[in-house]
Motif scaffolding. Structure first.
Motif, PDB file in Angstrom:
ATOM      1  N   GLN A  92      47.546  42.188  33.354  1.00 46.63           N
ATOM      2  CA  GLN A  92      46.625  42.079  32.658  1.00 46.63           C
ATOM      3  C   GLN A  92      45.601  41.219  33.019  1.00 46.63           C
ATOM      4  O   GLN A  92      44.332  41.366  32.670  1.00 46.63           O
ATOM      5  N   ALA A  93      45.728  40.293  34.128  1.00 51.94           N
ATOM      6  CA  ALA A  93      44.571  39.506  34.907  1.00 51.94           C
ATOM      7  C   ALA A  93      44.147  39.969  35.917  1.00 51.94           C
ATOM      8  O   ALA A  93      42.985  39.582  36.300  1.00 51.94           O
ATOM      9  N   ALA A  94      44.482  41.382  36.228  1.00 51.32           N
ATOM     10  CA  ALA A  94      44.080  41.850  37.351  1.00 51.32           C
ATOM     11  C   ALA A  94      42.544  42.211  37.133  1.00 51.32           C
ATOM     12  O   ALA A  94      41.961  42.409  36.039  1.00 51.32           O
ATOM     13  N   GLY A  95      41.800  42.236  38.264  1.00 55.93           N
ATOM     14  CA  GLY A  95      40.227  42.463  38.475  1.00 55.93           C
ATOM     15  C   GLY A  95      39.453  41.261  38.363  1.00 55.93           C
ATOM     16  O   GLY A  95      39.958  40.371  38.621  1.00 55.93           O
ATOM     17  N   GLU A  96      38.400  41.398  37.747  1.00 58.80           N
ATOM     18  CA  GLU A  96      37.383  40.164  37.788  1.00 58.80           C
ATOM     19  C   GLU A  96      37.492  39.644  36.343  1.00 58.80           C
ATOM     20  O   GLU A  96      36.657  39.472  35.683  1.00 58.80           O
ATOM     21  N   THR A  97      38.792  39.187  35.930  1.00 58.39           N
ATOM     22  CA  THR A  97      38.873  38.528  34.510  1.00 58.39           C
ATOM     23  C   THR A  97      38.822  37.234  34.908  1.00 58.39           C
ATOM     24  O   THR A  97      38.932  36.505  35.912  1.00 58.39           O
ATOM     25  N   SER A 100      42.063  35.763  36.532  1.00 57.14           N
ATOM     26  CA  SER A 100      41.832  35.895  37.849  1.00 57.14           C
ATOM     27  C   SER A 100      41.113  35.082  38.653  1.00 57.14           C
ATOM     28  O   SER A 100      41.385  34.494  39.764  1.00 57.14           O
ATOM     29  N   VAL A 101      39.854  34.707  38.029  1.00 60.99           N
ATOM     30  CA  VAL A 101      38.793  34.013  38.831  1.00 60.99           C
ATOM     31  C   VAL A 101      39.523  32.728  38.869  1.00 60.99           C
ATOM     32  O   VAL A 101      39.266  31.756  39.804  1.00 60.99           O
ATOM     33  N   HIS A 102      39.911  31.844  37.625  1.00 65.56           N
ATOM     34  CA  HIS A 102      40.639  30.848  37.639  1.00 65.56           C
ATOM     35  C   HIS A 102      41.442  30.608  38.785  1.00 65.56           C
ATOM     36  O   HIS A 102      41.753  29.542  39.607  1.00 65.56           O
ATOM     37  N   ALA A 103      42.475  31.606  38.897  1.00 66.37           N
ATOM     38  CA  ALA A 103      43.589  31.590  39.942  1.00 66.37           C
ATOM     39  C   ALA A 103      43.039  31.544  41.190  1.00 66.37           C
ATOM     40  O   ALA A 103      43.522  30.624  42.130  1.00 66.37           O
ATOM     41  N   VAL A 104      42.102  32.323  41.609  1.00 57.91           N
ATOM     42  CA  VAL A 104      41.400  32.189  42.917  1.00 57.91           C
ATOM     43  C   VAL A 104      40.711  30.961  43.068  1.00 57.91           C
ATOM     44  O   VAL A 104      40.807  30.431  44.142  1.00 57.91           O
ATOM     45  N   GLN A 105      39.760  30.434  42.217  1.00 59.00           N
ATOM     46  CA  GLN A 105      39.426  29.088  42.498  1.00 59.00           C
ATOM     47  C   GLN A 105      40.473  28.153  42.781  1.00 59.00           C
ATOM     48  O   GLN A 105      40.118  27.361  43.433  1.00 59.00           O
ATOM     49  N   GLY A 106      41.601  28.161  41.980  1.00 56.65           N
ATOM     50  CA  GLY A 106      42.854  27.132  42.240  1.00 56.65           C
ATOM     51  C   GLY A 106      43.320  27.429  43.888  1.00 56.65           C
ATOM     52  O   GLY A 106      43.628  26.246  44.419  1.00 56.65           O
ATOM     53  N   PHE A 107      43.610  28.483  44.349  1.00 53.58           N
ATOM     54  CA  PHE A 107      44.055  28.887  45.666  1.00 53.58           C
ATOM     55  C   PHE A 107      43.137  28.002  46.679  1.00 53.58           C
ATOM     56  O   PHE A 107      43.542  27.648  47.512  1.00 53.58           O
ATOM     57  N   ILE A 149      32.340  34.475  40.807  1.00 42.61           N
ATOM     58  CA  ILE A 149      32.554  35.864  41.225  1.00 42.61           C
ATOM     59  C   ILE A 149      33.621  35.845  42.382  1.00 42.61           C
ATOM     60  O   ILE A 149      33.225  35.150  43.334  1.00 42.61           O
ATOM     61  N   ILE A 150      34.517  36.701  42.577  1.00 42.59           N
ATOM     62  CA  ILE A 150      35.476  36.701  43.557  1.00 42.59           C
ATOM     63  C   ILE A 150      35.075  36.543  45.040  1.00 42.59           C
ATOM     64  O   ILE A 150      35.606  35.861  45.784  1.00 42.59           O
ATOM     65  N   ASN A 151      34.287  37.536  45.123  1.00 43.99           N
ATOM     66  CA  ASN A 151      33.856  37.850  46.433  1.00 43.99           C
ATOM     67  C   ASN A 151      32.919  36.380  46.864  1.00 43.99           C
ATOM     68  O   ASN A 151      32.895  36.231  48.023  1.00 43.99           O
ATOM     69  N   ALA A 152      32.275  35.738  46.027  1.00 41.72           N
ATOM     70  CA  ALA A 152      31.455  34.484  46.228  1.00 41.72           C
ATOM     71  C   ALA A 152      32.338  33.557  46.589  1.00 41.72           C
ATOM     72  O   ALA A 152      32.164  32.853  47.584  1.00 41.72           O
ATOM     73  N   LEU A 153      33.448  33.470  45.867  1.00 45.65           N
ATOM     74  CA  LEU A 153      34.661  32.440  46.188  1.00 45.65           C
ATOM     75  C   LEU A 153      35.267  32.866  47.497  1.00 45.65           C
ATOM     76  O   LEU A 153      35.598  31.831  48.289  1.00 45.65           O
ATOM     77  N   ARG A 154      35.328  34.134  47.739  1.00 46.33           N
ATOM     78  CA  ARG A 154      35.950  34.534  49.278  1.00 46.33           C
ATOM     79  C   ARG A 154      35.128  33.869  50.368  1.00 46.33           C
ATOM     80  O   ARG A 154      35.413  33.464  51.563  1.00 46.33           O
ATOM     81  N   GLY A 155      33.397  34.040  50.071  1.00 46.33           N
ATOM     82  CA  GLY A 155      32.660  33.369  51.091  1.00 46.33           C
ATOM     83  C   GLY A 155      32.855  31.850  51.397  1.00 46.33           C
ATOM     84  O   GLY A 155      32.776  31.491  52.344  1.00 46.33           O
ATOM     85  N   LEU A 156      33.102  31.271  50.167  1.00 46.27           N
ATOM     86  CA  LEU A 156      33.246  29.724  50.036  1.00 46.27           C
ATOM     87  C   LEU A 156      34.608  29.536  51.043  1.00 46.27           C
ATOM     88  O   LEU A 156      34.795  28.682  51.835  1.00 46.27           O
ATOM     89  N   TYR A 221      45.074  38.317  43.650  1.00 50.46           N
ATOM     90  CA  TYR A 221      43.563  38.213  43.102  1.00 50.46           C
ATOM     91  C   TYR A 221      42.757  37.905  44.096  1.00 50.46           C
ATOM     92  O   TYR A 221      41.693  38.481  44.285  1.00 50.46           O
ATOM     93  N   LEU A 222      43.135  36.768  44.976  1.00 51.55           N
ATOM     94  CA  LEU A 222      42.215  36.564  46.168  1.00 51.55           C
ATOM     95  C   LEU A 222      42.191  37.735  47.204  1.00 51.55           C
ATOM     96  O   LEU A 222      40.965  38.093  47.646  1.00 51.55           O
TER      97      LEU A 222
END
Length: 333
Positions: A92-97, A100-107, A149-156, A221-222
Protein backbone atom coordinates in the motif's frame (compact mmCIF):
# COMPACT_ATOMS: atom_id res chain seq x y z
CA UNK A 1 27.83 -19.13 16.36
CA UNK A 2 25.48 -16.99 14.20
CA UNK A 3 26.11 -17.41 10.47
CA UNK A 4 28.22 -20.32 9.22
CA UNK A 5 30.47 -19.42 6.27
CA UNK A 6 31.81 -22.29 4.14
CA UNK A 7 34.59 -21.18 1.80
CA UNK A 8 36.36 -24.49 1.11
CA UNK A 9 35.67 -25.69 -2.42
CA UNK A 10 34.06 -29.12 -2.80
CA UNK A 11 33.09 -29.27 0.87
CA UNK A 12 30.25 -31.59 1.89
CA UNK A 13 27.57 -30.13 4.17
CA UNK A 14 25.66 -32.78 6.07
CA UNK A 15 23.66 -33.39 9.21
CA UNK A 16 24.13 -35.87 12.03
CA UNK A 17 21.42 -35.89 14.68
CA UNK A 18 21.01 -32.24 15.75
CA UNK A 19 24.37 -31.08 14.40
CA UNK A 20 25.57 -29.48 11.17
CA UNK A 21 28.76 -31.07 9.86
CA UNK A 22 31.07 -29.83 7.13
CA UNK A 23 33.73 -32.10 5.69
CA UNK A 24 36.37 -31.77 2.96
CA UNK A 25 39.10 -34.19 1.89
CA UNK A 26 38.09 -36.64 4.62
CA UNK A 27 38.55 -34.01 7.34
CA UNK A 28 35.85 -32.44 9.51
CA UNK A 29 35.97 -28.66 9.09
CA UNK A 30 32.97 -27.85 11.26
CA UNK A 31 30.73 -29.69 13.71
CA UNK A 32 28.23 -27.38 15.39
CA UNK A 33 24.78 -27.75 17.03
CA UNK A 34 22.08 -26.54 14.63
CA UNK A 35 20.43 -24.60 17.45
CA UNK A 36 23.38 -22.19 17.33
CA UNK A 37 23.15 -21.56 13.56
CA UNK A 38 21.27 -18.51 12.21
CA UNK A 39 22.28 -18.90 8.57
CA UNK A 40 24.59 -20.78 6.21
CA UNK A 41 26.55 -19.09 3.42
CA UNK A 42 28.45 -21.12 0.83
CA UNK A 43 31.22 -19.21 -0.95
CA UNK A 44 32.31 -21.24 -3.96
CA UNK A 45 31.41 -24.88 -4.59
CA UNK A 46 29.89 -27.24 -2.04
CA UNK A 47 27.55 -30.22 -1.87
CA UNK A 48 24.61 -30.07 0.53
CA UNK A 49 22.93 -33.32 1.56
CA UNK A 50 19.11 -33.58 1.22
CA UNK A 51 18.87 -34.26 4.97
CA UNK A 52 20.77 -31.06 5.75
CA UNK A 53 18.59 -29.00 3.37
CA UNK A 54 15.37 -30.35 4.90
CA UNK A 55 16.65 -29.65 8.42
CA UNK A 56 17.64 -26.09 7.50
CA UNK A 57 14.21 -25.46 5.97
CA UNK A 58 12.38 -26.90 8.99
CA UNK A 59 14.45 -24.76 11.34
CA UNK A 60 13.92 -21.68 9.11
CA UNK A 61 17.68 -21.28 8.58
CA UNK A 62 18.45 -19.63 5.20
CA UNK A 63 21.10 -21.16 2.94
CA UNK A 64 22.77 -18.77 0.50
CA UNK A 65 25.20 -19.41 -2.33
CA UNK A 66 27.80 -16.87 -3.43
CA UNK A 67 30.89 -16.91 -5.58
CA UNK A 68 34.24 -16.78 -3.83
CA UNK A 69 34.29 -13.00 -4.38
CA UNK A 70 30.88 -12.51 -2.77
CA UNK A 71 28.60 -12.24 -5.81
CA UNK A 72 25.18 -13.51 -4.82
CA UNK A 73 23.99 -16.57 -6.76
CA UNK A 74 20.85 -17.79 -5.01
CA UNK A 75 19.16 -18.59 -1.76
CA UNK A 76 17.21 -21.48 -0.27
CA UNK A 77 14.90 -20.39 2.48
CA UNK A 78 11.79 -21.62 4.27
CA UNK A 79 8.18 -20.75 3.50
CA UNK A 80 7.43 -17.03 3.46
CA UNK A 81 6.35 -15.59 6.78
CA UNK A 82 2.56 -15.85 7.09
CA UNK A 83 2.13 -12.24 8.25
CA UNK A 84 0.14 -10.98 5.27
CA UNK A 85 -0.61 -7.71 7.09
CA UNK A 86 3.02 -6.60 6.88
CA UNK A 87 3.19 -7.25 3.15
CA UNK A 88 -0.19 -5.59 2.59
CA UNK A 89 1.04 -2.43 4.32
CA UNK A 90 4.29 -2.62 2.37
CA UNK A 91 2.45 -2.75 -0.96
CA UNK A 92 0.00 0.00 0.00
CA UNK A 93 2.95 2.32 0.62
CA UNK A 94 4.50 1.60 -2.80
CA UNK A 95 5.09 4.48 -5.20
CA UNK A 96 5.38 8.16 -4.33
CA UNK A 97 3.21 7.91 -1.22
CA UNK A 98 3.75 9.87 2.02
CA UNK A 99 4.79 6.66 3.79
CA UNK A 100 7.32 5.62 1.15
CA UNK A 101 8.77 9.15 1.06
CA UNK A 102 9.14 9.16 4.85
CA UNK A 103 10.82 5.73 4.79
CA UNK A 104 13.27 6.86 2.09
CA UNK A 105 14.04 10.02 4.10
CA UNK A 106 14.87 7.75 7.05
CA UNK A 107 17.10 5.38 5.07
CA UNK A 108 19.09 8.26 3.57
CA UNK A 109 19.27 10.31 6.77
CA UNK A 110 20.55 7.28 8.66
CA UNK A 111 23.21 6.49 6.07
CA UNK A 112 24.49 10.05 5.67
CA UNK A 113 24.50 10.82 9.39
CA UNK A 114 26.48 7.67 10.05
CA UNK A 115 28.86 8.72 7.26
CA UNK A 116 29.27 12.09 8.96
CA UNK A 117 29.96 10.39 12.30
CA UNK A 118 32.72 8.33 10.68
CA UNK A 119 34.44 11.48 9.39
CA UNK A 120 33.92 13.42 12.63
CA UNK A 121 35.39 10.57 14.67
CA UNK A 122 38.42 10.39 12.38
CA UNK A 123 38.85 14.17 12.61
CA UNK A 124 38.82 14.01 16.42
CA UNK A 125 41.49 11.31 16.22
CA UNK A 126 43.75 13.62 14.24
CA UNK A 127 42.93 12.95 10.58
CA UNK A 128 43.26 16.20 8.65
CA UNK A 129 41.53 17.61 5.55
CA UNK A 130 38.10 16.19 6.38
CA UNK A 131 36.31 19.50 6.94
CA UNK A 132 35.08 19.92 3.35
CA UNK A 133 33.68 16.38 3.30
CA UNK A 134 31.86 16.92 6.59
CA UNK A 135 30.44 20.23 5.31
CA UNK A 136 29.20 18.64 2.07
CA UNK A 137 27.57 15.82 4.05
CA UNK A 138 25.80 18.32 6.28
CA UNK A 139 24.60 20.18 3.18
CA UNK A 140 23.12 16.93 1.85
CA UNK A 141 21.54 16.03 5.21
CA UNK A 142 19.90 19.39 5.95
CA UNK A 143 17.20 19.38 3.22
CA UNK A 144 16.22 15.70 3.59
CA UNK A 145 13.19 16.24 5.81
CA UNK A 146 11.86 18.98 3.48
CA UNK A 147 12.32 16.94 0.28
CA UNK A 148 9.23 14.98 -0.73
CA UNK A 149 10.24 13.68 -4.16
CA UNK A 150 12.05 10.35 -4.07
CA UNK A 151 14.26 11.09 -7.08
CA UNK A 152 15.40 14.30 -5.37
CA UNK A 153 16.16 12.31 -2.23
CA UNK A 154 18.24 9.91 -4.32
CA UNK A 155 20.18 12.94 -5.51
CA UNK A 156 20.92 13.97 -1.93
CA UNK A 157 22.03 10.42 -1.15
CA UNK A 158 24.35 10.45 -4.15
CA UNK A 159 25.85 13.81 -3.19
CA UNK A 160 26.44 12.71 0.39
CA UNK A 161 27.99 9.39 -0.66
CA UNK A 162 30.30 11.17 -3.10
CA UNK A 163 31.45 13.50 -0.32
CA UNK A 164 32.11 10.59 2.02
CA UNK A 165 33.99 8.38 -0.43
CA UNK A 166 35.92 11.39 -1.66
CA UNK A 167 37.53 11.47 1.79
CA UNK A 168 37.44 7.75 2.64
CA UNK A 169 41.07 7.25 1.65
CA UNK A 170 42.16 9.67 4.38
CA UNK A 171 40.70 7.30 7.00
CA UNK A 172 43.31 4.67 6.09
CA UNK A 173 46.32 4.67 8.40
CA UNK A 174 48.15 1.79 6.75
CA UNK A 175 50.51 2.96 4.00
CA UNK A 176 50.19 -0.38 2.18
CA UNK A 177 46.58 0.44 1.23
CA UNK A 178 45.21 3.35 -0.79
CA UNK A 179 41.72 4.37 -1.89
CA UNK A 180 40.97 6.81 -4.72
CA UNK A 181 37.37 6.19 -5.67
CA UNK A 182 34.62 3.64 -5.17
CA UNK A 183 34.63 1.04 -7.94
CA UNK A 184 32.96 -2.34 -8.33
CA UNK A 185 31.90 -4.96 -10.87
CA UNK A 186 34.72 -5.79 -10.51
CA UNK A 187 36.61 -4.01 -7.72
CA UNK A 188 40.12 -3.17 -8.89
CA UNK A 189 41.93 -2.54 -5.62
CA UNK A 190 42.02 -4.26 -2.20
CA UNK A 191 39.94 -1.67 -0.33
CA UNK A 192 37.10 -1.78 -2.86
CA UNK A 193 37.30 -5.59 -2.87
CA UNK A 194 36.75 -5.60 0.90
CA UNK A 195 33.88 -3.11 0.72
CA UNK A 196 32.11 -5.04 -2.05
CA UNK A 197 32.54 -8.37 -0.30
CA UNK A 198 31.33 -6.91 3.00
CA UNK A 199 28.26 -5.33 1.41
CA UNK A 200 27.36 -8.67 -0.21
CA UNK A 201 27.48 -10.38 3.19
CA UNK A 202 25.51 -7.56 4.80
CA UNK A 203 22.80 -7.83 2.13
CA UNK A 204 22.45 -11.55 2.91
CA UNK A 205 21.92 -10.76 6.60
CA UNK A 206 19.48 -7.90 6.03
CA UNK A 207 17.41 -10.00 3.63
CA UNK A 208 17.22 -12.74 6.26
CA UNK A 209 15.95 -10.22 8.82
CA UNK A 210 13.21 -8.77 6.59
CA UNK A 211 12.08 -12.28 5.65
CA UNK A 212 11.68 -13.09 9.35
CA UNK A 213 9.51 -9.99 9.83
CA UNK A 214 7.35 -10.87 6.82
CA UNK A 215 8.27 -8.35 4.14
CA UNK A 216 8.50 -8.98 0.42
CA UNK A 217 12.24 -8.32 -0.08
CA UNK A 218 11.76 -7.34 -3.73
CA UNK A 219 9.51 -4.32 -3.17
CA UNK A 220 11.59 -1.34 -2.09
CA UNK A 221 11.19 2.42 -1.97
CA UNK A 222 14.63 3.97 -2.34
CA UNK A 223 15.88 1.31 -4.75
CA UNK A 224 13.69 0.90 -7.79
CA UNK A 225 12.15 -2.45 -8.65
CA UNK A 226 14.22 -4.65 -10.92
CA UNK A 227 13.77 -8.33 -11.68
CA UNK A 228 15.55 -10.41 -9.05
CA UNK A 229 16.82 -7.46 -7.01
CA UNK A 230 15.95 -7.48 -3.27
CA UNK A 231 15.20 -3.75 -3.26
CA UNK A 232 13.84 -3.50 0.29
CA UNK A 233 16.89 -5.30 1.67
CA UNK A 234 19.08 -2.79 -0.20
CA UNK A 235 16.99 0.04 1.28
CA UNK A 236 17.31 -1.14 4.85
CA UNK A 237 21.01 -1.94 4.63
CA UNK A 238 21.91 1.67 3.78
CA UNK A 239 22.14 2.84 7.39
CA UNK A 240 24.20 -0.24 8.27
CA UNK A 241 26.86 0.17 5.57
CA UNK A 242 29.08 2.58 7.53
CA UNK A 243 28.27 1.07 10.93
CA UNK A 244 29.14 -2.53 10.06
CA UNK A 245 31.13 -2.91 6.84
CA UNK A 246 33.01 0.38 6.52
CA UNK A 247 33.98 0.41 10.20
CA UNK A 248 35.13 -3.21 10.04
CA UNK A 249 37.14 -2.71 6.83
CA UNK A 250 38.92 0.34 8.23
CA UNK A 251 39.71 -1.48 11.47
CA UNK A 252 41.02 -4.55 9.61
CA UNK A 253 43.33 -2.42 7.44
CA UNK A 254 44.51 0.02 10.09
CA UNK A 255 45.24 -2.72 12.63
CA UNK A 256 46.90 -4.83 9.92
CA UNK A 257 44.57 -7.76 10.46
CA UNK A 258 44.63 -8.01 6.65
CA UNK A 259 47.77 -7.52 4.54
CA UNK A 260 48.42 -7.23 0.83
CA UNK A 261 49.38 -10.91 0.67
CA UNK A 262 45.73 -11.67 1.47
CA UNK A 263 44.70 -10.44 -2.02
CA UNK A 264 45.11 -11.65 -5.57
CA UNK A 265 44.33 -10.00 -8.91
CA UNK A 266 43.07 -11.32 -12.23
CA UNK A 267 45.47 -10.29 -15.06
CA UNK A 268 42.86 -9.66 -17.76
CA UNK A 269 40.06 -7.89 -15.88
CA UNK A 270 42.34 -6.49 -13.14
CA UNK A 271 39.73 -7.65 -10.63
CA UNK A 272 41.08 -7.87 -7.10
CA UNK A 273 39.76 -10.42 -4.62
CA UNK A 274 40.70 -12.05 -1.35
CA UNK A 275 42.75 -15.23 -1.31
CA UNK A 276 41.32 -18.26 0.50
CA UNK A 277 43.23 -17.34 3.65
CA UNK A 278 42.27 -13.68 3.33
CA UNK A 279 38.62 -14.62 2.93
CA UNK A 280 38.74 -16.75 6.09
CA UNK A 281 40.23 -13.80 8.00
CA UNK A 282 37.61 -11.42 6.65
CA UNK A 283 34.71 -13.74 7.50
CA UNK A 284 35.94 -14.06 11.09
CA UNK A 285 36.20 -10.28 11.40
CA UNK A 286 32.75 -9.76 9.88
CA UNK A 287 31.14 -12.27 12.23
CA UNK A 288 32.86 -10.64 15.21
CA UNK A 289 31.55 -7.25 14.14
CA UNK A 290 27.99 -8.59 13.78
CA UNK A 291 28.12 -10.01 17.30
CA UNK A 292 29.56 -6.85 18.90
CA UNK A 293 27.16 -4.96 21.13
CA UNK A 294 25.98 -1.37 21.41
CA UNK A 295 23.10 0.46 23.06
CA UNK A 296 20.20 0.78 20.63
CA UNK A 297 19.05 4.43 20.73
CA UNK A 298 15.35 3.57 20.29
CA UNK A 299 15.10 0.34 22.27
CA UNK A 300 17.30 1.67 25.05
CA UNK A 301 19.10 -1.64 25.60
CA UNK A 302 22.21 -3.47 24.53
CA UNK A 303 21.97 -5.49 21.33
CA UNK A 304 24.24 -6.93 18.67
CA UNK A 305 24.29 -5.68 15.10
CA UNK A 306 22.85 -9.07 14.11
CA UNK A 307 19.87 -8.37 16.38
CA UNK A 308 19.66 -4.79 15.15
CA UNK A 309 19.00 -5.96 11.58
CA UNK A 310 15.72 -7.50 12.74
CA UNK A 311 14.95 -4.65 15.15
CA UNK A 312 15.11 -2.09 12.33
CA UNK A 313 12.98 -4.30 10.09
CA UNK A 314 10.35 -4.53 12.83
CA UNK A 315 10.44 -0.76 13.40
CA UNK A 316 9.85 -0.28 9.66
CA UNK A 317 6.94 -2.73 9.76
CA UNK A 318 5.37 -0.89 12.69
CA UNK A 319 5.62 2.39 10.81
CA UNK A 320 4.14 1.04 7.57
CA UNK A 321 1.27 -0.56 9.54
CA UNK A 322 0.57 2.83 11.20
CA UNK A 323 1.47 1.54 14.67
CA UNK A 324 4.06 4.34 15.05
CA UNK A 325 4.27 7.86 13.62
CA UNK A 326 7.73 7.55 12.08
CA UNK A 327 10.51 5.20 11.12
CA UNK A 328 13.65 5.84 13.21
CA UNK A 329 16.82 4.86 11.31
CA UNK A 330 19.73 3.48 13.32
CA UNK A 331 22.08 6.40 13.90
CA UNK A 332 25.03 5.97 16.25
CA UNK A 333 27.40 8.63 17.55
Amino acid sequence: MGTVYISTDDAFIGKTDERLKVRAQKETLLDVPLIKVDGVVVLGRATVSPAAMIELLERKIPLSFMTGTGRFLGRLEPELNKNIFVRSAQWQAAGETPRSVHAVQGFIRGKLKNYRTMLLRAQREGTTSLHSGITRLEQAIKPIHQTSIINALRGLEGAGSAAYFGHFGRLLRNESFTFKTRNRRPPTDPVNALLSFGYALLLHDIQGAINIVGFDPYLGYLHTQRYGRPSLALDLMEEFRPLVVDAMVLSAINRKALILDDFSDEPLSHAVSLTDEGRRKFLRLYEQKKQSKFKHPVMGRQCTYQEAFEIQARLLAKYLMAETDQYPPLILK
